[in-house]
Design an enzyme around this catalytic site. Sequence first.
Site, PDB file in Angstrom:
ATOM      1  N   VAL A  72       0.812  -1.213   0.000  1.00 41.43           N
ATOM      2  CA  VAL A  72       0.000   0.000   0.000  1.00 41.43           C
ATOM      3  C   VAL A  72       0.852   1.271   0.000  1.00 41.43           C
ATOM      4  CG1 VAL A  72      -0.204   0.275   2.518  1.00 41.43           C
ATOM      5  CG2 VAL A  72      -2.110   0.948   1.038  1.00 41.43           C
ATOM      6  N   TYR A  73       2.133   1.175   0.306  1.00 43.82           N
ATOM      7  CA  TYR A  73       2.984   2.365   0.317  1.00 43.82           C
ATOM      8  C   TYR A  73       3.108   2.921  -1.101  1.00 43.82           C
ATOM      9  CZ  TYR A  73       4.620   1.122   5.058  1.00 43.82           C
ATOM     10  OH  TYR A  73       4.701   0.815   6.401  1.00 43.82           O
ATOM     11  N   SER A  74       2.599   4.114  -1.286  1.00 40.68           N
ATOM     12  CA  SER A  74       2.606   4.787  -2.593  1.00 40.68           C
ATOM     13  C   SER A  74       2.012   3.891  -3.676  1.00 40.68           C
ATOM     14  CB  SER A  74       4.021   5.243  -2.969  1.00 40.68           C
ATOM     15  OG  SER A  74       4.445   6.311  -2.144  1.00 40.68           O
ATOM     16  N   ASN A  75       0.985   3.096  -3.265  1.00 38.35           N
ATOM     17  CA  ASN A  75       0.263   2.241  -4.210  1.00 38.35           C
ATOM     18  C   ASN A  75       1.203   1.339  -5.006  1.00 38.35           C
ATOM     19  OD1 ASN A  75      -2.181   1.308  -5.293  1.00 38.35           O
ATOM     20  ND2 ASN A  75      -1.982   2.620  -7.098  1.00 38.35           N
ATOM     21  N   GLY A  76       2.158   0.731  -4.314  1.00 37.48           N
ATOM     22  CA  GLY A  76       3.079  -0.205  -4.946  1.00 37.48           C
ATOM     23  C   GLY A  76       4.400   0.389  -5.368  1.00 37.48           C
TER      24      GLY A  76
END
Length: 376
Positions: A93-97
């Site tokens: 989920v960090y920066s959407n991958g």
Amino acid sequence: MPFIEVQHCIEIVSIKNTNKTYTKMESQSDNNMEYRNLGASGLKVPALSFGAGTFGGNGPLFSHWGDTDVEQARRLIDICLEAGVNLFDTADVYSNGASEEILGEAIKGRRDQLMISTKTTLPMGDGPHDAGSSRHRLLRAVNASLKRLQTDYIDLLQIHAFDGSTPIKEVLSTLDDLIRSGKVRYVGVSNFSGWQLMKSLAISERYGYPRYVVNQSYYSLVGRDYEWELMPLGQDQGVGAMVWSPLGWGRLTGKIRRDQPLPEKSRLHETANAGPPVNDELLYDVVDVMDEIAEETGKSIPQIAINWLLQRPTVSSVIIGARNEEQLRDNLGAVGWNLSPEQVARLDDVSEKPAAYPYWPYRRQEGFRKLNPPLV
């Protein structure tokens, strides 16, 4: 003696219960890094690990954390490896991958020199299978993370949040399959409550599924709730802590002080409500004592905050994050020395908050304390 320098030593601290013993602190090498067992497992992890939440900078939350690109990430990873930090933590989920993608690109050609920790469960989209810990979601999510990280295995996979809509047995049986397939080596959780973690461990015990060896938790001098329930559980069950946000969501940097406005570039301007709540007066009182100890030791406020955590029971690794080389090198200076017992006691006293029920009798009433001596 204001603080204790530690050089080229070996210290073994075992935490015991009726069934097991596990090592809290393993050793120190020439680079001053300590290596500790991850909970009751045999995996050795550095006392400091690196959080890649600053990689990518995509989205309303992570854009305020940092926007480290591949080239900058390579440099930060170089510095970490030189200092003995060989565990890198991220999440899908960090920066959407993007965080996983940048980490994967930055470690090309040296995968065998380091360990990767990643997490999944939080939403990656609006679809019915874009969130949660179902078998369908976990298998898809792990394969996607492996692709982004450009690797064929994950050293440590953590369930990022408890999924109340999926049976725990389904989660654990899927993790068992992932370990047997070689895609995952160790498993843990993050942001679980005590009952959620304990129920999961009980089901693992009953059916022979892999046990969670780590609980990635928020813990700091201005946020000590971890001590009320999760720390005693961790000690009893051999679950180590990987600490996230050791600087209290950016509050313990030394830049936030009484009667002064927030620094212009502080991420708290935009993200304070997304992080753990902290009473302002508590923060200022803690920083006042840290200022005194900084004067005594010559150490920075962040170094003091992290070193205090490194002396707490069950802590296997403290995750440090940095947007630039200066921040990283300062955080790395938290190892190789120890606050004195007297300094630790002063920090304990100023940072303690009233416990919620049913925990406060165990802290305030002598009869309760005799039956259950506090860990800290």
